[in-house]
Design a protein around this motif. Structure first.
Motif, short mmCIF file in Angstrom:
data_model
loop_
_atom_site.label_atom_id
_atom_site.label_comp_id
_atom_site.label_asym_id
_atom_site.label_seq_id
_atom_site.Cartn_x
_atom_site.Cartn_y
_atom_site.Cartn_z
N ILE A 117 41.95 45.13 35.72
CA ILE A 117 41.15 43.91 35.85
C ILE A 117 39.76 44.32 36.34
N GLY A 118 38.75 44.09 35.53
CA GLY A 118 37.40 44.52 35.85
C GLY A 118 36.76 43.73 36.99
N HIS A 128 44.83 48.32 38.41
CA HIS A 128 43.47 48.68 38.83
C HIS A 128 42.65 47.40 38.94
N ILE A 129 42.03 47.21 40.11
CA ILE A 129 41.25 46.00 40.36
C ILE A 129 39.83 46.40 40.73
N ILE A 183 39.17 40.90 47.19
CA ILE A 183 40.36 41.56 47.71
C ILE A 183 39.97 42.97 48.13
N ASP A 184 40.57 43.46 49.21
CA ASP A 184 40.35 44.83 49.65
C ASP A 184 41.70 45.45 50.02
N GLN A 185 41.65 46.70 50.46
CA GLN A 185 42.90 47.41 50.75
C GLN A 185 43.69 46.75 51.86
N ILE A 222 42.01 49.89 44.18
CA ILE A 222 41.01 48.86 44.48
C ILE A 222 39.64 49.52 44.57
N GLU A 223 38.68 49.05 43.80
CA GLU A 223 37.32 49.59 43.89
C GLU A 223 36.62 49.07 45.13
#
Length: 198
Positions: free
Chosen positions: A135-136, A159-160, A166-168, A197-198
């Motif tokens: 999900i980009g 993969h987000i 959202i974060d870790q 998570i980016e």
């Protein structure tokens, strides 16, 4: 053009449009197709692509105006296992609910800025064979959307991108909350999932 011949980035120059997809639809044995960005294929083009009954891999680049109706057409491609939807294709939550009806999808990439929100994740978790999901950025799924996807038993890699609220830490807190629910309902451990998570 025989099987697995990619039209590539050349299609980005002038735009193949839905009429071009009508011609592509005659290549009935084509198994893989790459359509570049800004080709203006739209929902009508997606409808024409349904004629590619053997197609297993489809890449649609950014800004092709797919929309929810285009997703309705694509989910009817019975042998499609890998789908890459580029950024800004106006998919939205409704488009995700349509894609959720796909029978064979194992890998799905949803590009940046398609605004699927957490409601879209609810539709995507209906993909019973999906093992890899990307999900980009700026799709606004939030922790709630992650939670909906997290309980999918077949999903192995998620993969987000950035800008999804959202974060870790949010991931870890949601995992803990979901595991507590699983414990109460005696469902055992949460399914294994690699989350990036980016």
């Amino acid at each position: 053009i025989g099987d697995e011949n990619f039209i590539g980035p050349e299609g980005c120059i002038s735009g193949i449009g839905p009429e071009g997809c009508d011609h592509l639809g005659r290549m009935i044995k084509l198994k893989a197709l790459h359509i570049g960005a800004r080709n203006q294929i739209g929902a009508d083009g997606c409808r024409a692509l349904k004629a590619l009954s053997e197609l297993m891999t489809l890449h649609i680049g950014d800004e092709n105006f797919i929309g929810p109706q285009g997703c309705t057409e694509l989910q009817q491609m019975g042998k499609l296992t890998h789908l890459h939807m580029g950024g800004s294709n106006q998919i939205g939550a409704d488009g995700c609910h349509e894609l959720g009806k796909s029978r064979e999808l194992t890998t799905l990439h949803i590009g940046d800025g398609n605004r699927i929100d957490h409601q879209g994740c609810n539709g995507l978790r209906n993909l019973r064979k999906l093992t890899r999901l990307h999900i980009g950025r700026e799709n606004h799924i939030g922790v709630g959307g992650y939670g909906l996807l997290r309980t999918s038993r077949q999903l192995k890699i998620l993969h987000i991108g950035e800008g999804n609220n959202i974060d870790q830490q949010g991931v870890e807190e949601m995992d803990k909350e979901l595991q507590e629910t699983f414990d109460k309902e005696q469902k055992g451990k949460l399914p294994k999932l690699k989350t990036f998570i980016e």
